[in-house]
Design an enzyme around this catalytic site. Structure first.
Site, PDB file in Angstrom:
ATOM      1  N   ARG A 207      14.529  97.054  25.836  1.00  0.00           N
ATOM      2  CA  ARG A 207      13.805  96.181  26.774  1.00  0.00           C
ATOM      3  C   ARG A 207      13.973  94.702  26.384  1.00  0.00           C
ATOM      4  O   ARG A 207      14.661  93.952  27.068  1.00  0.00           O
ATOM      5  CB  ARG A 207      12.314  96.580  26.814  1.00  0.00           C
ATOM      6  CG  ARG A 207      11.546  96.015  28.007  1.00  0.00           C
ATOM      7  CD  ARG A 207      11.114  94.584  27.860  1.00  0.00           C
ATOM      8  NE  ARG A 207      10.249  94.346  26.702  1.00  0.00           N
ATOM      9  CZ  ARG A 207       9.892  93.148  26.285  1.00  0.00           C
ATOM     10  NH1 ARG A 207      10.318  92.061  26.901  1.00  0.00           N
ATOM     11  NH2 ARG A 207       9.128  93.005  25.213  1.00  0.00           N
ATOM     12  N   ASP A 208      13.420  94.292  25.263  1.00  0.00           N
ATOM     13  CA  ASP A 208      13.461  92.869  24.897  1.00  0.00           C
ATOM     14  C   ASP A 208      14.910  92.438  24.645  1.00  0.00           C
ATOM     15  O   ASP A 208      15.287  91.299  24.937  1.00  0.00           O
ATOM     16  CB  ASP A 208      12.616  92.634  23.637  1.00  0.00           C
ATOM     17  CG  ASP A 208      12.079  91.222  23.539  1.00  0.00           C
ATOM     18  OD1 ASP A 208      12.440  90.390  24.378  1.00  0.00           O
ATOM     19  OD2 ASP A 208      11.306  90.935  22.599  1.00  0.00           O
TER      20      ASP A 208
ATOM     21  N   HIS B 217       5.433  91.084  16.272  1.00  0.00           N
ATOM     22  CA  HIS B 217       6.641  91.057  17.101  1.00  0.00           C
ATOM     23  C   HIS B 217       7.353  89.744  16.777  1.00  0.00           C
ATOM     24  O   HIS B 217       6.935  88.676  17.200  1.00  0.00           O
ATOM     25  CB  HIS B 217       6.227  91.122  18.577  1.00  0.00           C
ATOM     26  CG  HIS B 217       7.354  91.026  19.546  1.00  0.00           C
ATOM     27  ND1 HIS B 217       7.926  92.141  20.122  1.00  0.00           N
ATOM     28  CD2 HIS B 217       8.019  89.968  20.069  1.00  0.00           C
ATOM     29  CE1 HIS B 217       8.889  91.766  20.952  1.00  0.00           C
ATOM     30  NE2 HIS B 217       8.964  90.446  20.932  1.00  0.00           N
TER      31      HIS B 217
ATOM     32  N   HIS C 213      10.788  87.231  16.269  1.00  0.00           N
ATOM     33  CA  HIS C 213      12.177  86.860  16.578  1.00  0.00           C
ATOM     34  C   HIS C 213      12.720  86.062  15.399  1.00  0.00           C
ATOM     35  O   HIS C 213      11.954  85.515  14.601  1.00  0.00           O
ATOM     36  CB  HIS C 213      12.229  86.053  17.881  1.00  0.00           C
ATOM     37  CG  HIS C 213      12.048  86.909  19.094  1.00  0.00           C
ATOM     38  ND1 HIS C 213      13.087  87.286  19.910  1.00  0.00           N
ATOM     39  CD2 HIS C 213      10.949  87.504  19.605  1.00  0.00           C
ATOM     40  CE1 HIS C 213      12.634  88.053  20.886  1.00  0.00           C
ATOM     41  NE2 HIS C 213      11.337  88.206  20.726  1.00  0.00           N
TER      42      HIS C 213
ATOM     43  N   CYS D 253      14.367  85.799  25.012  1.00  0.00           N
ATOM     44  CA  CYS D 253      13.442  85.783  26.137  1.00  0.00           C
ATOM     45  C   CYS D 253      14.020  84.846  27.171  1.00  0.00           C
ATOM     46  O   CYS D 253      14.284  83.681  26.885  1.00  0.00           O
ATOM     47  CB  CYS D 253      12.066  85.304  25.700  1.00  0.00           C
ATOM     48  SG  CYS D 253      10.945  85.097  27.101  1.00  0.00           S
TER      49      CYS D 253
ATOM     50  N   ASN E 163      15.300  89.585  18.427  1.00  0.00           N
ATOM     51  CA  ASN E 163      14.241  90.137  17.584  1.00  0.00           C
ATOM     52  C   ASN E 163      14.796  90.348  16.179  1.00  0.00           C
ATOM     53  O   ASN E 163      16.003  90.479  16.002  1.00  0.00           O
ATOM     54  CB  ASN E 163      13.812  91.519  18.096  1.00  0.00           C
ATOM     55  CG  ASN E 163      13.165  91.458  19.456  1.00  0.00           C
ATOM     56  OD1 ASN E 163      13.843  91.518  20.478  1.00  0.00           O
ATOM     57  ND2 ASN E 163      11.863  91.322  19.474  1.00  0.00           N
TER      58      ASN E 163
END
Ligand code: COA
Ligand code: ZN
Length: 302
Positions: A16-17, A208, A210, A241, A250
């Site tokens: 997803r990310d 979470h 990055h 993002c 990430n």
């Protein structure tokens, strides 16, 4: 030495990310092969896709098709990102049992990302979370831009605490404190996690991170020392993002797994199988991946 945990839980967000930020359209079959390879590597939770507006993130517009072919007997939890009631309905129809809602500690960011203020998003999510729980789903809540916002700059700690508490009290069972642009340093982690953990149980807080500025692994260690045991990561270090230009991927799942393995902390993840999963997506993207471990293993393969 700090009192470190015996085991941690890695939440894989690469499908997803990671993939939402790749300009290339990846075929649905390739995504499924990637996702199932991650599951085979032992990742206990995988954020497989999102049910956002297909024009906002065209890369994940095939989320219904991905969901339809997910292995429902897998020994892992599938999770999908949901921005509103329409997204929740799509996630229910697709058979998800766990969703993630996402707001931020900065109005400037939520306005760009989901076209709502933080307060409006919390109102929307209160109803989404209630309906999800009525449908026997569990819900994670992301607090994006918990340290620095690409539009508003430095974020006040109290804002992160307030948003985390709102998500927790509406029924989210995990709060993901997110360094969306990857700018935090270990002292930021200590400050923010310290303040959030005064209000919420530590074992329901996730980090979470990055790695834009190369501080992600140092931040993981800072979190570990404070008692955090839930960490998001993306295979190969994919990610970014689309609403935070310049933000890179990430923290890489391989790099986390190596770190934890070396420290004797259990993850349940097999590094070689994880490397195979990342290779699959590197081939599809026709590029090298930023993960140090991926690069090391790739070189060793010749
Ligand atoms: N899935 C599919 N379609 C959706 C949708 C969803 N989750 N939510 C809204 N829509 C549709 C509505 O049905 C409506 O369609 P219509 O014009 O045919 O009637 C249209 O989109 C506009 O609805 P509205 O509620 O006004 O949405 P919006 O245009 O204000 O967009 C979001 C709001 C949240 C849906 C959109 O900004 C979005 O999807 N953002 C996600 C961004 C993201 O994923 N960022 C990365 C994660 S960090
Ligand atoms: Zn992210």
């Amino acid at each position: 030495m700090a009192n470190l945990p015996d085991a941690v839980h890695i939440i894989e967000v690469g499908p997803r990310d990671g993939l939402q930020n790749e300009p290339e359209q990846i075929p649905t079959e390739t995504k499924l092969a990637f996702i199932h390879a991650l599951q085979a590597a032992g990742l206990p939770t995988i954020e497989a896709t999102s049910f956002v507006h297909p024009k906002a993130i065209p890369q994940l517009a095939d989320s219904g098709d991905v969901a339809a072919q997910l292995d429902q007997h897998a020994n892992c939890t599938w999770m999908a990102l949901v921005p509103n009631e329409k997204g929740l309905q799509r996630a229910i129809d697709a058979g998800f049992k766990r969703i993630a809602v996402f707001t931020a500690a900065s109005d400037a960011f939520t306005e760009k990302n989901i076209r709502m203020s933080v307060a409006q998003s919390l109102e929307t999510f209160a109803s989404v979370v209630e309906q999800a729980r009525t449908a026997n789903m569990s819900v994670r809540g992301y607090v994006s831009t918990a340290f620095v916002c690409p539009y508003a700059g430095e974020i006040e700690t109290s804002k992160v605490v307030d948003v985390s508490q709102s998500l927790w009290s509406m029924g989210c069972d995990e709060i993901a404190i997110s360094d969306t642009i990857g700018a935090a340093a270990p002292t930021d982690i200590q400050r923010v996690i310290g303040a959030v953990a005064e209000q919420l149980p530590m074992d329901h807080i996730a980090l979470h991170l990055h790695d834009t500025y190369g501080t992600a692994l140092a931040n993981v260690y800072a979190g570990l020392e404070m008692g955090v045991t839930r960490f998001d990561a993306a295979a190969g270090g994919l990610g970014g993002c689309p609403y935070a230009l310049g933000a890179s991927g990430n923290v890489a799942t391989e790099d986390l797994v190596y770190l934890f393995d070396r420290m004797g902390i259990k993850t349940g993840v097999d590094l070689d199988k994880l490397f195979a999963a990342s290779n699959l997506i590197a081939t599809a993207l026709k590029r090298d991946l930023p993960s140090k471990q991926w690069q090391r293993l790739r070189a060793a393969c010749g």
